[in-house]
Design a protein around this motif. Structure first.
Motif, PDB file in Angstrom:
ATOM      1  N   ILE A 230       0.838  -1.205   0.000  1.00 17.27           N
ATOM      2  CA  ILE A 230       0.000   0.000   0.000  1.00 17.27           C
ATOM      3  C   ILE A 230       0.876   1.259   0.000  1.00 17.27           C
ATOM      4  CG2 ILE A 230      -1.777   1.269   1.258  1.00 17.27           C
ATOM      5  CD1 ILE A 230      -2.719  -1.441   2.383  1.00 17.27           C
ATOM      6  N   THR A 231       1.912   1.256   0.839  1.00 16.28           N
ATOM      7  CA  THR A 231       2.833   2.399   0.866  1.00 16.28           C
ATOM      8  C   THR A 231       3.461   2.628  -0.502  1.00 16.28           C
ATOM      9  OG1 THR A 231       3.335   2.207   3.220  1.00 16.28           O
ATOM     10  CG2 THR A 231       5.005   3.233   1.848  1.00 16.28           C
ATOM     11  N   ASP A 232       3.891   1.535  -1.133  1.00 15.29           N
ATOM     12  CA  ASP A 232       4.484   1.628  -2.470  1.00 15.29           C
ATOM     13  C   ASP A 232       3.512   2.222  -3.480  1.00 15.29           C
ATOM     14  OD1 ASP A 232       7.113   1.082  -2.844  1.00 15.29           O
ATOM     15  OD2 ASP A 232       6.862  -1.044  -3.252  1.00 15.29           O
ATOM     16  N   GLY A 233       2.267   1.749  -3.429  1.00 13.44           N
ATOM     17  CA  GLY A 233       1.290   2.238  -4.393  1.00 13.44           C
ATOM     18  C   GLY A 233       1.047   3.732  -4.275  1.00 13.44           C
ATOM     19  N   ILE A 234       0.891   4.218  -3.045  1.00 10.50           N
ATOM     20  CA  ILE A 234       0.658   5.649  -2.835  1.00 10.50           C
ATOM     21  C   ILE A 234       1.875   6.464  -3.257  1.00 10.50           C
ATOM     22  CG2 ILE A 234       0.193   7.427  -1.105  1.00 10.50           C
ATOM     23  CD1 ILE A 234      -1.324   5.298   0.503  1.00 10.50           C
ATOM     24  N   PHE A 235       3.051   6.022  -2.801  1.00  7.25           N
ATOM     25  CA  PHE A 235       4.269   6.771  -3.119  1.00  7.25           C
ATOM     26  C   PHE A 235       4.507   6.813  -4.628  1.00  7.25           C
ATOM     27  CE2 PHE A 235       8.768   7.642  -3.537  1.00  7.25           C
ATOM     28  CZ  PHE A 235       9.011   8.575  -2.534  1.00  7.25           C
ATOM     29  N   SER A 236       4.358   5.669  -5.302  1.00 10.54           N
ATOM     30  CA  SER A 236       4.602   5.610  -6.743  1.00 10.54           C
ATOM     31  C   SER A 236       3.622   6.476  -7.521  1.00 10.54           C
ATOM     32  CB  SER A 236       4.532   4.159  -7.230  1.00 10.54           C
ATOM     33  OG  SER A 236       5.526   3.378  -6.626  1.00 10.54           O
ATOM     34  N   LEU A 237       2.350   6.475  -7.099  1.00 10.72           N
ATOM     35  CA  LEU A 237       1.340   7.285  -7.783  1.00 10.72           C
ATOM     36  C   LEU A 237       1.744   8.757  -7.806  1.00 10.72           C
ATOM     37  CD1 LEU A 237      -1.561   7.521  -9.005  1.00 10.72           C
ATOM     38  CD2 LEU A 237      -2.353   7.947  -6.675  1.00 10.72           C
ATOM     39  N   PHE A 238       2.151   9.276  -6.649  1.00 16.26           N
ATOM     40  CA  PHE A 238       2.468  10.700  -6.572  1.00 16.26           C
ATOM     41  C   PHE A 238       3.883  11.004  -7.074  1.00 16.26           C
ATOM     42  CE2 PHE A 238      -1.139  10.435  -3.672  1.00 16.26           C
ATOM     43  CZ  PHE A 238      -1.883  11.527  -4.103  1.00 16.26           C
ATOM     44  N   LEU A 239       4.791  10.029  -6.982  1.00 17.01           N
ATOM     45  CA  LEU A 239       6.130  10.240  -7.530  1.00 17.01           C
ATOM     46  C   LEU A 239       6.076  10.417  -9.042  1.00 17.01           C
ATOM     47  CD1 LEU A 239       9.244  10.275  -7.349  1.00 17.01           C
ATOM     48  CD2 LEU A 239       9.172   7.774  -7.535  1.00 17.01           C
ATOM     49  N   VAL A 240       5.328   9.555  -9.721  1.00 15.99           N
ATOM     50  CA  VAL A 240       5.253   9.646 -11.184  1.00 15.99           C
ATOM     51  C   VAL A 240       4.436  10.860 -11.604  1.00 15.99           C
ATOM     52  CG1 VAL A 240       4.524   8.470 -13.282  1.00 15.99           C
ATOM     53  CG2 VAL A 240       5.616   7.188 -11.452  1.00 15.99           C
ATOM     54  N   THR A 241       3.397  11.200 -10.846  1.00 16.73           N
ATOM     55  CA  THR A 241       2.678  12.453 -11.111  1.00 16.73           C
ATOM     56  C   THR A 241       3.653  13.626 -11.069  1.00 16.73           C
ATOM     57  OG1 THR A 241       0.653  11.554 -10.143  1.00 16.73           O
ATOM     58  CG2 THR A 241       0.805  13.946 -10.322  1.00 16.73           C
ATOM     59  N   TYR A 242       4.522  13.614 -10.081  1.00 17.69           N
ATOM     60  CA  TYR A 242       5.555  14.651  -9.923  1.00 17.69           C
ATOM     61  C   TYR A 242       6.544  14.621 -11.090  1.00 17.69           C
ATOM     62  CZ  TYR A 242       9.123  17.368  -7.318  1.00 17.69           C
ATOM     63  OH  TYR A 242      10.036  18.321  -6.899  1.00 17.69           O
ATOM     64  N   GLN A 243       7.065  13.431 -11.388  1.00 22.55           N
ATOM     65  CA  GLN A 243       8.097  13.310 -12.421  1.00 22.55           C
ATOM     66  C   GLN A 243       7.574  13.633 -13.807  1.00 22.55           C
ATOM     67  OE1 GLN A 243       9.472   9.286 -11.732  1.00 22.55           O
ATOM     68  NE2 GLN A 243      11.263  10.022 -10.584  1.00 22.55           N
ATOM     69  N   THR A 244       6.287  13.381 -14.041  1.00 17.27           N
ATOM     70  CA  THR A 244       5.713  13.662 -15.361  1.00 17.27           C
ATOM     71  C   THR A 244       5.870  15.127 -15.742  1.00 17.27           C
ATOM     72  OG1 THR A 244       4.103  11.879 -15.103  1.00 17.27           O
ATOM     73  CG2 THR A 244       3.591  13.579 -16.729  1.00 17.27           C
ATOM     74  N   MET A 245       5.721  16.005 -14.777  1.00 15.21           N
ATOM     75  CA  MET A 245       5.829  17.438 -15.056  1.00 15.21           C
ATOM     76  C   MET A 245       7.196  18.017 -14.690  1.00 15.21           C
ATOM     77  SD  MET A 245       3.189  18.702 -16.586  1.00 15.21           S
ATOM     78  CE  MET A 245       3.187  17.158 -17.533  1.00 15.21           C
ATOM     79  N   ARG A 357       5.332  -5.243  -8.061  1.00 12.44           N
ATOM     80  CA  ARG A 357       5.538  -4.354  -9.201  1.00 12.44           C
ATOM     81  C   ARG A 357       4.204  -3.918  -9.809  1.00 12.44           C
ATOM     82  NH1 ARG A 357       9.556  -3.082 -13.038  1.00 12.44           N
ATOM     83  NH2 ARG A 357       8.588  -2.360 -14.964  1.00 12.44           N
ATOM     84  N   PHE A 358       3.224  -4.815  -9.809  1.00 15.80           N
ATOM     85  CA  PHE A 358       1.924  -4.476 -10.365  1.00 15.80           C
ATOM     86  C   PHE A 358       1.326  -3.271  -9.643  1.00 15.80           C
ATOM     87  CE2 PHE A 358      -2.735  -4.966 -10.250  1.00 15.80           C
ATOM     88  CZ  PHE A 358      -3.010  -4.919 -11.610  1.00 15.80           C
ATOM     89  N   VAL A 359       1.436  -3.264  -8.321  1.00 12.89           N
ATOM     90  CA  VAL A 359       0.918  -2.140  -7.546  1.00 12.89           C
ATOM     91  C   VAL A 359       1.839  -0.939  -7.656  1.00 12.89           C
ATOM     92  CG1 VAL A 359       0.344  -1.340  -5.223  1.00 12.89           C
ATOM     93  CG2 VAL A 359      -0.336  -3.629  -5.963  1.00 12.89           C
ATOM     94  N   GLN A 360       3.154  -1.195  -7.526  1.00  9.82           N
ATOM     95  CA  GLN A 360       4.125  -0.106  -7.539  1.00  9.82           C
ATOM     96  C   GLN A 360       4.148   0.606  -8.879  1.00  9.82           C
ATOM     97  OE1 GLN A 360       8.441  -1.005  -7.662  1.00  9.82           O
ATOM     98  NE2 GLN A 360       8.541   0.045  -5.698  1.00  9.82           N
ATOM     99  N   TRP A 361       4.180  -0.177  -9.954  1.00 14.94           N
ATOM    100  CA  TRP A 361       4.266   0.387 -11.300  1.00 14.94           C
ATOM    101  C   TRP A 361       2.912   0.498 -11.979  1.00 14.94           C
ATOM    102  CZ3 TRP A 361       8.860   1.451 -14.287  1.00 14.94           C
ATOM    103  CH2 TRP A 361      10.048   1.329 -13.539  1.00 14.94           C
ATOM    104  N   GLY A 362       1.948  -0.310 -11.525  1.00 18.45           N
ATOM    105  CA  GLY A 362       0.644  -0.262 -12.163  1.00 18.45           C
ATOM    106  C   GLY A 362      -0.051   1.074 -11.992  1.00 18.45           C
TER     107      GLY A 362
END
Length: 430
Positions: A230-245, A357-362
């Motif tokens: 769960i921690t991975d999923g939340i962190f990855s979601l906002f990390l990639v949102t950040y990195q996209t811009m 990975r499915f949660v982290q990268w999905g």
């Protein structure tokens, strides 16, 4: 493995080959990470939404084949998977410079290459993570993960610093040719490993859905794996949102060119390298479980410095903040991967890695589209603020779990499951 106390695993020839292959493969990945979006931003003048779609295509493989990839990897030899996917990715990346040379390069071709490259990367990464316990032994997982994380971080430092001038000199399309060479060297390094790998158990009765379900039940039912997921999923979601811009912000709001962007990414990666060097000592001091939640809590807020950056000392301060985020991320991942590998039986390693990975990268394709959409509506700086806030709160699921007091790697039981799997109280070793 017999090891010298001074160099540890690096005294082992096969680990050195794996280590060298990691250097080549990670350098290739760094070039792709910088060159592919710059092809879209600079050469094709893609807008914010198209950049977001490209990010989504790069990571969509985890959603499309993330879960079955684990079952497939558990059926095959991991070394063969890594070699074949490296070779296929090298061939695939050549399509971009060839299309550029033929004046046929389009954003749709970039989307297709990013998607196919991402699918192959899913198989490679699941095999890569699952192979390390067989190569070094479970008793050396923390050392092996720390050394691999250190070299990956070191390449992350040098990669953008080299890629930036290379993109400026050759152009982003031709820089991908260098990435192809790195993938080929990675395949060669893994191919030269001589440590025998046990043949995975076979049988006509094996069913993909049943195997995927078994992996899901194991991960979701485990008192340590579930909160990390769960921690991975939340962190990855906002990390990639950040990195996209992030690249859009650096290029269009701060006016940085390829060299300047490469410098920012290199400084950020310096933090990851520092985190890898300090990880073993920090984890030994505070424990593996606490490291999983303390790292994002203490370092993620510094990501908020970037949207306040302006050319000059504010930019350098923001770069330092990114380095701190990177350091915390690497410490968290080393602690987390060691825990994941330690509590998972060999026969489930591929499925565990694929589920994680499915949660982290999905979440990353969703995050890419979210970042691109929000970037078009609110602007890149606002997206960076949102990403920084989301990464900061990601620590909560890990804090509110047995990880809070899990100080040591749980031992495997003779039955092939972790001692931690029995209950949350037996998992937490204080």
């Amino acid at each position: 493995m017999s090891r010298s106390p001074r160099l540890g695993l690096l005294r082992e020839p096969d680990f050195r080959r794996f280590f060298a292959a990691t250097v080549a493969g990670q350098l290739a990945d760094r070039f792709v990470f910088l060159a592919l979006p710059l092809v879209a931003i600079v050469w094709l003048e893609a807008d914010e939404f198209e950049v977001g779609v490209l990010t989504a295509m790069t990571t969509a493989g985890s959603l499309l084949i993330g879960l079955p990839a684990g079952a497939w990897v558990d059926r095959w030899r991991k070394r063969t998977i890594m070699v074949n996917t490296d070779l296929l990715r090298a061939v695939l990346l050549l399509l971009v410079p060839l299309a550029w040379w033929a004046d046929a390069l389009t954003i749709w071709l970039l989307f297709a290459v990013a998607l196919a490259h991402g699918l192959l990367t899913v198989l490679f990464d699941v095999g890569y993570t699952s192979y390390l316990p067989a190569l070094v032994g479970r008793e050396h997982l923390v050392e092996g993960n720390a050394k691999i994380a250190a070299v990956r971080s070191a390449v992350s430092i040098s990669g953008p610093g080299v890629a930036g001038p290379l993109v400026a000199w050759l152009g982003a399309p031709l820089t991908l040719v260098v990435s192809c060479a790195g993938m080929l060297l990675s395949a060669l390094g893994v191919l030269r490993i001589r440590t025998p790998e046990l043949r995975p158990p076979g049988g006509a009765s094996r069913r993909l859905v049943r195997e995927v379900a078994e992996g899901l039940r194991f991960v979701l039912g485990h008192p340590l794996l579930r909160p990390m997921l769960i921690t991975d999923g939340i962190f990855s979601l906002f990390l990639v949102t950040y990195q996209t811009m992030l690249l859009v912000f650096l290029s269009r709001h701060l006016g940085l060119g390829s060299f300047g962007i490469g410098l920012v990414l290199s400084v950020m990666a310096c933090g990851g390298f520092t985190g890898a060097l300090l990880a073993r000592r920090l984890i030994a001091r505070i424990g593996s479980g606490p490291a999983v939640w303390l790292a994002p809590l203490c370092t993620a807020p510094s990501a908020a410095l970037m949207p306040m950056a302006r050319p000059g000392w504010l930019l350098w301060l923001a770069m330092t903040g990114l380095a701190l985020v990177s350091a915390g991320g690497v410490v968290r991942l080393i602690a987390q991967v060691g825990l994941q590998q330690a509590v998972t039986p060999d026969r489930l390693l591929g499925r565990m890695s694929a589920t994680v990975r499915f949660v982290q990268w999905g979440s990353m394709p969703i995050a890419g589209l979210l970042g691109g959409t929000l970037g078009g509506l609110l602007g890149a700086p606002a997206v960076l603020w949102i990403g920084a806030a989301g990464m900061t709160v990601a620590f909560l699921p890990a804090l509110l779990s047995p990880l809070r007091a899990t100080r040591e790697l749980p031992a495997m039981t003779a039955a092939g499951s972790s001692a931690a799997a029995a209950s949350g109280s037996t998992a937490a070793r204080t």
